[in-house]
Design an enzyme around this catalytic site. Structure first.
Site, PDB file in Angstrom:
ATOM      1  CD  GLU A 238      -5.591   1.849  -2.787  1.00  0.00           C
ATOM      2  OE1 GLU A 238      -6.709   1.806  -2.575  1.00  0.00           O
ATOM      3  OE2 GLU A 238      -4.515   1.775  -1.996  1.00  0.00           O
TER       4      GLU A 238
ATOM      5  CG  HIS B 192      -1.914   0.986   1.235  1.00  0.00           C
ATOM      6  ND1 HIS B 192      -1.791   2.392   1.339  1.00  0.00           N
ATOM      7  CD2 HIS B 192      -3.348   1.059   0.820  1.00  0.00           C
ATOM      8  CE1 HIS B 192      -2.981   2.969   1.265  1.00  0.00           C
ATOM      9  NE2 HIS B 192      -3.854   2.175   1.056  1.00  0.00           N
TER      10      HIS B 192
HETATM   11  P1  PGA Z   1      -9.734   5.976   0.496  1.00  0.00           P
HETATM   12  O1  PGA Z   1      -8.489   5.080   0.881  1.00  0.00           O
HETATM   13  O2  PGA Z   1     -10.787   5.080   0.115  1.00  0.00           O
HETATM   14  O3  PGA Z   1      -9.858   6.653   1.870  1.00  0.00           O
HETATM   15  O4  PGA Z   1      -9.222   6.908  -0.488  1.00  0.00           O
HETATM   16  C1  PGA Z   1      -8.167   3.719  -0.026  1.00  0.00           C
HETATM   17  C2  PGA Z   1      -7.028   3.174   0.408  1.00  0.00           C
HETATM   18  O5  PGA Z   1      -5.929   3.672   0.915  1.00  0.00           O
HETATM   19  O6  PGA Z   1      -6.789   2.091   0.030  1.00  0.00           O
END
Ligand code: PGA
Length: 223
Positions: A149, A100
């Site tokens: 992401e 992540h």
């Molecule tokens: P968010 O986070 O939905 O708050 O944007 C997503 C993530 O970090 O996996």
């Protein structure tokens, strides 16, 4: 199969987890259609803080909701104080989020470490959700799922548009068999928009997953 994966990050304590479970369980139990879809069309996965994985898993097991870890150790079992190994996790959860962007930026997680973690997870049978920020992050054949992401979309409300995500999927060279998720400010208001394409198989959700009603609503929009 579609996926809706909650990443609670380090944002819940025990009392809040209990409250979340009470509300969410009530909503799910009363929803016969959703319960049926959870058997073979929609996978719901909750990734709580590590101390609550067993607790959450035990509560949601009978409605076919799985749990995952937000991180795993890159090490095998051994004298590594504080580490949580894939071997220890494999009996209490099914999934592991790996790489992540917050782990990369706040804990200096390198590609080398990410590769070791993916290897650990795969050796012990955890299904991996490998997060990439853009196409310059490395891709690994070992990963079971890829979650795109973009950093600027995480927790900001600036969710990426569908074309950008679909283009990224082809730049990342993701095969048809590998589930491809999007994460970054997905909520119950914008989730339907992403379901217009069959190129996105699901979502990794931070902020919106902390509210059980909101998360339930998101699940209902995916079926
Ligand atoms: P968010 O986070 O939905 O708050 O944007 C997503 C993530 O970090 O996996």
């Amino acid at each position: 199969m579609k996926y809706l994966i909650a990443n609670w990050k380090a944002q819940m304590i025990l009392a809040e987890t209990t409250q979340w479970l009470n509300v969410f369980y009530r909503l799910i139990s009363a929803d016969e259609i959703l319960k049926k879809k959870l058997k073979n069309e929609l996978s719901l996965v909750i990734c709580p803080p590590a101390p609550f994985i067993v607790y959450v898993g035990d509560h949601l097991n009978n409605v076919n909701i799985k749990v995952g870890s937000q991180n795993i150790s890159s090490m095998n079992r051994g004298k590594f104080t504080g580490e949580i190994t894939a071997e220890a996790l494999k009996d209490i959860c099914d999934y592991a989020i790996i790489g992540h962007s917050e782990r990369r930026s706040e804990f200096n997680e390198s590609e080398e470490t990410i590769a070791l973690k993916l290897t650990q997870a795969s050796q012990h049978g955890l299904k991996t959700i490998h997060c990439v920020r853009n196409y310059s992050d490395k891709r690994y054949d070992l990963a079971d799922m890829v979650a795109y992401e973009p950093v600027e979309a995480i927790g900001t409300g600036a969710n990426a548009d569908i074309n950008t995500i679909v283009q990224m999927k082809s730049k990342l060279n993701i095969s048809h068999q590998t589930p491809f998720l999007y994460g970054g400010s997905v909520d119950s208001k914008n989730i339907s928009h992403y379901l217009d394409t069959d190129k996105i198989d699901g979502f990794l959700v931070g902020t919106a997953s902390l509210d059980p009603q909101e998360f339930y609503l998101m699940a209902t929009k995916m079926i």
